[in-house]
Design an enzyme around this catalytic site. Sequence first.
Site, PDB file in Angstrom:
ATOM      1  N   ALA A  72       0.842  -1.189   0.000  1.00  0.00           N
ATOM      2  CA  ALA A  72       0.000   0.000   0.000  1.00  0.00           C
ATOM      3  C   ALA A  72       0.884   1.248   0.000  1.00  0.00           C
ATOM      4  O   ALA A  72       2.056   1.204   0.365  1.00  0.00           O
ATOM      5  CB  ALA A  72      -0.914  -0.002   1.213  1.00  0.00           C
TER       6      ALA A  72
ATOM      7  N   GLU B 178      -2.680  -8.916  -0.868  1.00  0.00           N
ATOM      8  CA  GLU B 178      -4.130  -9.022  -0.679  1.00  0.00           C
ATOM      9  C   GLU B 178      -4.856  -8.947  -2.018  1.00  0.00           C
ATOM     10  O   GLU B 178      -5.828  -9.682  -2.253  1.00  0.00           O
ATOM     11  CB  GLU B 178      -4.614  -7.920   0.267  1.00  0.00           C
ATOM     12  CG  GLU B 178      -4.177  -8.158   1.703  1.00  0.00           C
ATOM     13  CD  GLU B 178      -4.603  -7.058   2.657  1.00  0.00           C
ATOM     14  OE1 GLU B 178      -5.301  -7.353   3.636  1.00  0.00           O
ATOM     15  OE2 GLU B 178      -4.221  -5.890   2.420  1.00  0.00           O
TER      16      GLU B 178
ATOM     17  N   GLY C  89      -0.741  -4.881   0.738  1.00  0.00           N
ATOM     18  CA  GLY C  89      -1.940  -4.723  -0.079  1.00  0.00           C
ATOM     19  C   GLY C  89      -1.809  -5.370  -1.442  1.00  0.00           C
ATOM     20  O   GLY C  89      -2.802  -5.822  -2.031  1.00  0.00           O
TER      21      GLY C  89
END
Length: 259
Positions: free
Chosen positions: A67, A113, A110
């Site tokens: 992220a 993910e 992220g």
Amino acid sequence: MSKTYEYIEVSIESSIGIVKLNRPKVLNAINRPMVTEIVTVLEEFDRNDEVKAIVLAGNGRAFAAGADIDEMAEATAIELEMLNQFTEWDRLAWVKKPIIGAVQGFALGGGFELALCCDILFAAQDAEFGFPEISLGVMPGAGGTQRLTKLMGKSKAMEWLLTGDRMTAKEALHYGVINRVIPKELLMEETMTFAQKIAKQPPLSLRLIKESVHKAVDYSVYEGMQYERKNFYLLFASNDQKEGMRAFKEKRKPKFEGE
């Protein structure tokens, strides 16, 4: 596709919708506008009859190195709660068409993910996966603890999440996190070949199989079988079922129309 996006590249090739994360200077670090663009395009592909399957990849040396920390570093708990930023991530689960991920380089935080949101995941030999959030004093928030645990089991997921260590592509394959390890130079070629194989299958069957498999993750075996059975019956209302079985009896290739 004619529309230009700021953080992703989008195209359609041979019935395959392609989304490439496109912030290579920051190793495709994921910020909120990028997530919005990704979700928007995936939903458009889901509605587009020309698109039969979707490939999600990254430009440059990485899939996504995590992220965008600059975006979150000074945020407060109340700001994040009011922002409710993971609502858009939740929409990824509603995409009905198969999503095949192609990971090269880093898929961290992220980025990992996002990769775990794919239905099939191919990785280059140099790929590395991990959740380094613990070293930043936080934790995964877009499904990382849940999806990794369902894939690996509690004990192994706990190990990777609590240490923040990175796993190689070979380790990810061993633990069932990815489907294949592919030489880096062949990653997109083999991913597209696989996607085109999927794209030739009847669209309604693809959709209902994906739904049923996702239910299997959360339902008991009995509940999952009831869901599967209803989808099985439902396909007998489709023209593709009639065409597929006629073609089998007539010893010819079926022509599926998605109806």
